[in-house]
Write a protein that holds these residues in place. Structure first.
Motif, short mmCIF file in Angstrom:
data_model
loop_
_atom_site.label_atom_id
_atom_site.label_comp_id
_atom_site.label_asym_id
_atom_site.label_seq_id
_atom_site.Cartn_x
_atom_site.Cartn_y
_atom_site.Cartn_z
N UNK A 186 0.54 -1.26 0.06
CA UNK A 186 0.38 -0.12 -0.25
C UNK A 186 0.85 1.35 0.43
N UNK A 187 2.37 1.13 0.73
CA UNK A 187 3.15 2.59 0.70
C UNK A 187 3.32 3.20 -0.55
N UNK A 188 3.23 1.89 -1.66
CA UNK A 188 4.58 2.05 -3.30
C UNK A 188 3.83 3.74 -3.89
N UNK A 189 2.92 4.30 -3.26
CA UNK A 189 3.07 5.60 -4.05
C UNK A 189 2.22 6.80 -3.66
N UNK A 190 2.42 6.34 -1.95
CA UNK A 190 2.21 7.39 -0.51
C UNK A 190 3.90 7.89 -0.20
N UNK A 191 4.76 6.80 0.52
CA UNK A 191 5.47 7.35 1.35
C UNK A 191 6.58 7.56 0.27
N UNK A 192 7.52 7.18 -1.22
CA UNK A 192 7.86 8.09 -1.78
C UNK A 192 7.46 9.85 -2.02
N UNK A 193 6.83 9.72 -2.13
CA UNK A 193 5.35 10.89 -2.04
C UNK A 193 6.42 12.37 -1.38
N UNK A 194 6.02 11.48 -0.36
CA UNK A 194 5.97 11.93 1.71
C UNK A 194 7.16 12.12 1.81
N UNK A 195 8.16 11.07 1.64
CA UNK A 195 9.54 11.75 1.60
C UNK A 195 10.54 13.00 0.94
N UNK A 196 10.25 12.85 -0.65
CA UNK A 196 10.00 13.59 -1.36
C UNK A 196 9.44 14.83 -1.24
N UNK A 197 8.69 14.76 -0.82
CA UNK A 197 7.63 15.93 -0.40
C UNK A 197 8.27 16.84 0.50
N UNK A 198 9.02 15.82 1.97
CA UNK A 198 10.40 16.45 2.90
C UNK A 198 11.05 17.24 2.82
N UNK A 199 11.61 16.93 1.39
CA UNK A 199 13.11 17.05 1.16
C UNK A 199 14.18 16.43 0.91
N UNK A 200 13.96 15.11 1.45
CA UNK A 200 14.74 14.10 1.08
C UNK A 200 15.20 13.57 -0.52
N UNK A 201 15.89 12.74 -0.32
CA UNK A 201 16.42 12.40 -1.84
C UNK A 201 16.31 11.36 -2.17
N UNK A 202 14.99 10.06 -2.82
CA UNK A 202 14.05 8.99 -2.44
C UNK A 202 14.70 8.48 -3.37
N UNK A 203 15.30 6.43 -2.95
CA UNK A 203 14.93 6.17 -4.13
C UNK A 203 14.52 4.92 -3.51
N UNK A 204 13.99 4.21 -4.15
CA UNK A 204 12.78 3.92 -4.16
C UNK A 204 12.96 2.11 -4.44
N UNK A 205 13.03 1.67 -4.34
CA UNK A 205 12.99 -0.10 -3.89
C UNK A 205 11.33 -0.94 -3.76
N UNK A 206 11.09 -2.21 -4.33
CA UNK A 206 9.70 -3.44 -4.47
C UNK A 206 8.54 -2.33 -4.28
N UNK A 207 8.57 -1.24 -5.42
CA UNK A 207 7.08 -0.29 -4.86
C UNK A 207 6.53 -0.42 -6.75
N UNK A 208 6.49 -1.91 -7.14
CA UNK A 208 5.38 -2.28 -8.11
C UNK A 208 4.80 -3.56 -7.89
N UNK A 209 3.86 -3.28 -6.91
CA UNK A 209 2.60 -4.37 -6.80
C UNK A 209 1.77 -4.72 -7.32
N UNK A 210 1.14 -6.38 -7.77
CA UNK A 210 0.47 -6.38 -8.87
C UNK A 210 0.00 -7.58 -7.84
N UNK A 211 -0.56 -7.29 -7.05
CA UNK A 211 -1.72 -8.22 -6.10
C UNK A 211 -1.33 -9.80 -5.35
N UNK A 212 0.25 -9.47 -6.60
CA UNK A 212 0.62 -11.89 -5.57
C UNK A 212 1.34 -11.45 -5.38
N UNK A 213 2.71 -10.32 -5.02
CA UNK A 213 3.74 -9.58 -4.48
C UNK A 213 4.15 -8.80 -3.59
#
Length: 446
Positions: A186-213
């Motif tokens: 569930x955090x695949x969109x929300x967490x990177x957006x929040x971290x980035x908007x707060x000023x951090x440089x963000x590298x995102x992994x495991x953020x491609x939910x397909x319902x099974x993974x």
């Protein structure tokens, strides 16, 4: 009917234990129990889910059940559990429903209910819902015509939640590079957006939910890929969330795990220095490491212990109006900003402490030294009887005398399985293992 609600809602294998029929029954009963009886308008419910495949089916059943009971439904789609809880309070809804099995594997799913304000339900309300299901299943008086509930999509719910998270961050995150593992959940969109908007440089992994993974060898329960990514990208830290983002663990720049106890210690000291730690008290469960207790005592911070389970931490925080609590597993609660554990919020405040002090995560975590901890789960036929047996009590007392002030003994029956859990902390791993095995042998013999 046996006990339906566990320590965190209704949970089981989707379409086997947790069926659409059961989901609908829970939703209908919740609408009747949680909505005020004398309202001049229909009760309002927020419904969200994590991205596992069965969530689509169960969400449909929950929404149908609520509408059939006359409730107006605001459907928020895929969103972290704490985001749903936040929106229940923000919209002044009567209650909320989250379809998620949190950190459990994909075949499982669950239903979490929130009362008005976004708070988890107390035991007595869950018992009323269970009783209502048993007494009225299939026999409710159903509204007809214009009284049937309506269903709407709340399209900007995630945006409101992200703005709330960013606004809570006590210091800009400029200069912080973070890898965030979203557990394909569930955090695949929300967490990177929040971290980035707060000023951090963000590298995102495991953020491609397909319902099974979801949670599949990733996230807070499988930190190996996060540890590797932090080192690979030269990041200052890593944040590992679980499938519904209600928990957070961290990884230092060197790839070392920073657990919930260490995170709570860092945040407690920060809040203590800022005068924001109510009564200078941190709420933890009995499973928190003795090292945290020692570190907090040296920092002038008191600890208050609860039973294992974030709901008991939440109960104590609310009852005593305290400002911080959590579990070793990474459920961290800051009632000023959230009504439940929020992994994204925790990550933001952890990075804010790094940015404000200029210290690395490893430096901040060094305020506590974790004592070696050994946990042995012993299968038994009657967990309560074995745990209270005189021979077991004598073995525990003997271990406590041997360890003295340098260790700790915790023996407790499991809340969900026929197990007795033996946990020993000691100055060395060898001592902890030896004492744990000795006590566990007595439990097995009984």
């Amino acid at each position: 009917m046996g006990r339906l609600f566990g320590t965190d809602g209704v949970r089981g294998k989707a379409n086997a234990d947790l069926t659409p029929e059961l989901a609908m029954s829970v939703a209908v009963a919740a609408a009747h129990v949680l909505a005020e009886a004398d309202r001049s308008h229909p009760p309002l419910a927020i419904v969200g889910r994590d991205p596992r495949a069965s969530g689509e089916m169960l969400e449909a059943a929950v929404v149908a059940g609520l509408a059939s009971a006359g409730a107006t439904v605001l459907r928020v789609g895929v969103l972290p559990t704490p985001g749903v809880a936040y929106l229940v309070g923000e919209t002044k809804a009567d209650f909320g429903v989250m379809v998620s099995a949190s950190h459990n594997p994909m075949p499982d799913n669950g239903i979490k209910l929130f009362a008005a304000g976004g708070h988890k339900l107390p035991d007595d309300i869950e018992a009323k819902i269970e009783a209502a299901i048993e007494a009225n299943n299939g026999g409710w008086t159903r509204p007809v015509g214009a009284a049937i509930g309506r269903v709407h999509d709340l399209l900007d719910g995630a945006d409101h939640y992200v703005k709330h998270l960013v606004a809570s961050t006590p210091h800009p995150l400029a200069g912080i590079k973070v890898v965030v593992d979203c557990a394909n959940g569930a955090p695949a969109d929300v967490a990177p957006a929040a971290f980035s908007e707060a000023g951090a440089e963000v590298v995102v992994i495991n953020a491609e939910p397909d319902g099974l993974n979801i949670n599949d060898e990733c996230g807070a329960t499988h930190l190996e890929s996060l540890q590797a990514a932090v080192v690979e990208h030269g990041a200052h830290l890593g944040i590992g969330l679980d499938g519904d983002a209600d928990r957070c663990l961290a990884v230092s720049a060197a790839g070392e795990v920073v657990d919930g106890d260490e995170i709570m210690g860092i945040l407690a000291v920060a809040m203590h220095e800022a005068g924001a730690l109510t009564d200078d008290t941190l709420v933890t469960t009995v499973m928190s490491n003795l090292g945290l207790r020692i570190a907090m005592r040296e920092a002038g911070i008191k600890l208050r212990e609860t039973k294992v389970g974030d709901r008991y931490v939440l109960d104590e925080l609310r009852a005593s109006d305290l400002a911080l609590g959590g579990e070793q597993s990474g459920h961290v609660v800051m009632p000023a900003y959230a009504t439940t554990g929020d992994g994204t919020l925790t990550g933001l405040h952890l990075m804010a402490r790094m940015a404000a002090t200029g210290k690395s995560l490893a430096e901040l975590a060094s305020i506590m030294t974790k004592l070696p901890q050994v946990l042995i789960n012993v299968p038994v036929s009657d967990r309560a009887a074995v745990a209270s047996a005189p021979a077991v009590k004598a073995a525990v007392a003997e271990a406590e005398v041997e360890l003295g002030d340098t260790g700790r003994v915790l023996l407790r029956p499991s809340g969900t399985e026929q197990l007795v859990r033996v946990m020993i902390e000691a100055a060395t791993a060898e001592t902890a293992q030896r004492v744990a095995e000795r006590v566990a042998d007595v439990v097995r013999a009984v």
